[in-house]
Write a protein that holds these residues in place. Structure first.
Motif, mmCIF file in Angstrom:
data_model
loop_
_atom_site.group_PDB
_atom_site.id
_atom_site.type_symbol
_atom_site.label_atom_id
_atom_site.label_comp_id
_atom_site.label_asym_id
_atom_site.label_seq_id
_atom_site.Cartn_x
_atom_site.Cartn_y
_atom_site.Cartn_z
ATOM 1 N N CYS A 52 0.836 -1.212 0.000
ATOM 2 C CA CYS A 52 0.000 0.000 0.000
ATOM 3 C C CYS A 52 0.863 1.250 0.000
ATOM 4 C CB CYS A 52 -0.925 0.021 1.212
ATOM 5 S SG CYS A 52 -2.272 -1.168 1.142
ATOM 6 N N THR A 53 1.944 1.241 0.749
ATOM 7 C CA THR A 53 2.812 2.404 0.843
ATOM 8 C C THR A 53 3.500 2.668 -0.495
ATOM 9 O OG1 THR A 53 3.160 1.975 3.183
ATOM 10 C CG2 THR A 53 4.738 3.432 2.114
ATOM 11 N N LYS A 54 3.983 1.611 -1.164
ATOM 12 C CA LYS A 54 4.629 1.776 -2.467
ATOM 13 C C LYS A 54 3.642 2.266 -3.515
ATOM 14 C CE LYS A 54 6.802 -1.854 -3.797
ATOM 15 N NZ LYS A 54 7.527 -3.101 -3.991
ATOM 16 N N ARG A 55 2.404 1.793 -3.418
ATOM 17 C CA ARG A 55 1.374 2.155 -4.379
ATOM 18 C C ARG A 55 0.829 3.550 -4.123
ATOM 19 N NH1 ARG A 55 -1.583 -2.379 -3.472
ATOM 20 N NH2 ARG A 55 -3.045 -1.199 -2.249
ATOM 21 N N CYS A 73 -2.880 -7.274 5.706
ATOM 22 C CA CYS A 73 -3.387 -5.920 5.472
ATOM 23 C C CYS A 73 -4.824 -6.029 4.954
ATOM 24 C CB CYS A 73 -2.516 -5.208 4.445
ATOM 25 S SG CYS A 73 -3.157 -3.603 3.920
ATOM 26 N N PRO A 74 -5.775 -5.325 5.571
ATOM 27 C CA PRO A 74 -7.160 -5.410 5.110
ATOM 28 C C PRO A 74 -7.406 -4.713 3.772
ATOM 29 C CG PRO A 74 -6.997 -3.835 6.906
ATOM 30 C CD PRO A 74 -5.656 -4.484 6.759
ATOM 31 N N SER A 75 -6.481 -3.860 3.323
ATOM 32 C CA SER A 75 -6.662 -3.141 2.059
ATOM 33 C C SER A 75 -6.155 -3.911 0.848
ATOM 34 C CB SER A 75 -5.939 -1.790 2.107
ATOM 35 O OG SER A 75 -6.496 -0.973 3.091
ATOM 36 N N CYS A 76 -4.991 -4.593 1.004
ATOM 37 C CA CYS A 76 -4.394 -5.246 -0.167
ATOM 38 C C CYS A 76 -4.077 -6.722 0.043
ATOM 39 C CB CYS A 76 -3.129 -4.511 -0.593
ATOM 40 S SG CYS A 76 -1.748 -4.770 0.533
ATOM 41 N N GLY A 77 -4.137 -7.218 1.285
ATOM 42 C CA GLY A 77 -3.892 -8.630 1.550
ATOM 43 C C GLY A 77 -2.453 -9.012 1.807
ATOM 44 N N GLU A 78 -1.518 -8.034 1.841
ATOM 45 C CA GLU A 78 -0.116 -8.356 2.124
ATOM 46 C C GLU A 78 -0.013 -8.915 3.542
ATOM 47 O OE1 GLU A 78 3.803 -5.786 3.059
ATOM 48 O OE2 GLU A 78 3.128 -5.673 0.977
ATOM 49 N N SER A 79 0.859 -9.918 3.726
ATOM 50 C CA SER A 79 1.025 -10.504 5.052
ATOM 51 C C SER A 79 1.944 -9.643 5.912
ATOM 52 C CB SER A 79 1.602 -11.920 4.942
ATOM 53 O OG SER A 79 2.964 -11.867 4.613
ATOM 54 N N ASP A 80 1.878 -9.870 7.210
ATOM 55 C CA ASP A 80 2.702 -9.081 8.131
ATOM 56 C C ASP A 80 4.188 -9.405 8.027
ATOM 57 O OD1 ASP A 80 2.589 -11.579 9.317
ATOM 58 O OD2 ASP A 80 2.118 -10.837 11.309
#
Length: 196
Positions: A52-55, A73-80
Motif C-alpha cells: 500500500c505504501t509503495k502504491r 493488510c485489510p486493504s491489499c492482503g499483504e502478510s505481516d
C-alpha cells in the motif's frame, strides 16, 4: 514524499531492535521487493504494509499502518511478513464472514486473520489439489499432476491435463526455479509445465 519520510522514521524506531536494517521504500529495487521481507514495525507494534505504501494507495494516502494484531493488510492482503497478495482487491459493500470465522467490516477487502479476499470460495482441504483432487503434500506450492496452485480451486485443470502428453516418468530440470523435478508434468515449486 511525506509518507516516505514518516515510514523511514518509523523504520528507524523499529530498527533499534535485533532486526537487520530495512531500506527506505524508495530504495527498494523491483527484484528486492519480490523477496519476502518482514514489514517495518512501529514502536507500538503495528506494522507498515509495503504494498500500500509503495502504491501510494488512495485509501491509505500512502501510509498504511496496520494493527499489530492483524496478520494481513485489510486493504491489499499483504502478510505481516511482507508477502504481497497475488489476488486483486475485491469490491466490498457489506460486512462479510470469512471461512476462517473472522467477521470483517465493509472496509476490509481481505481477511486480516487468513488473508483470503472477500467473496473467495472456501479453499480446498489442506493436502488435496483443488484441480484434480489428488493428494498433495502441504510443502508443494503447485500440484505436479495438473499445475493448480496449492489452496486454490481450478475448474480448468482437467482440460489442461488432457491437452498434455502422459508423463514418461523421466526426471527433468525446471529452468524457471532451477529445480530438478522427478517425472511430474508440472514443477511443484513454481508451477512451470514440463518442457516449457
Amino acid at each position: 514524499m511525506a509518507a516516505l519520510k514518516k515510514l523511514d522514521s518509523m523504520r528507524a524506531v523499529s530498527s533499534n531492535s535485533a532486526k537487520p536494517p530495512v531500506k527506505p521504500v524508495a530504495q527498494i529495487s523491483k527484484k528486492e521487493s519480490e523477496v519476502p521481507n518482514p514489514s517495518a514495525r512501529t514502536k507500538d507494534g503495528d506494522w507498515i504494509c509495503r504494498s500500500c505504501t509503495k502504491r501510494n494507495d488512495a485509501e491509505t494516502d500512502g501510509d498504511c499502518t496496520v494493527s499489530g494484531s492483524f496478520k494481513f493488510c485489510p486493504s491489499c492482503g499483504e502478510s505481516d511478513v511482507g508477502v504481497p497478495s497475488r489476488k486483486p482487491a475485491p469490491t466490498v459493500s457489506d460486512q462479510w464472514d470469512c471461512h476462517c470465522g473472522e467477521i470483517c467490516p465493509p472496509s476490509f477487502k481481505f481477511c486480516v486473520e487468513c488473508g483470503l479476499a472477500a467473496g473467495t470460495p472456501k479453499p480446498p482441504p489442506a493436502g488435496v489439489c483443488g484441480g484434480c483432487d489428488e493428494a498433495m503434500p502441504e510443502s508443494w506450492k503447485f500440484c505436479p499432476d495438473c499445475g493448480t496452485e496449492a489452496g486454490e480451486w481450478d475448474s480448468e485443470a482437467m482440460a489442461r491435463m488432457a491437452k498434455l502428453p502422459p508423463s514418461d516418468g523421466a526426471d527433468w530440470h525446471c529452468t524457471n526455479c532451477n529445480g530438478d523435478i522427478p517425472g511430474y508434468r508440472f514443477c511443484p515449486e513454481c508451477g512451470t509445465t514440463r518442457g516449457a
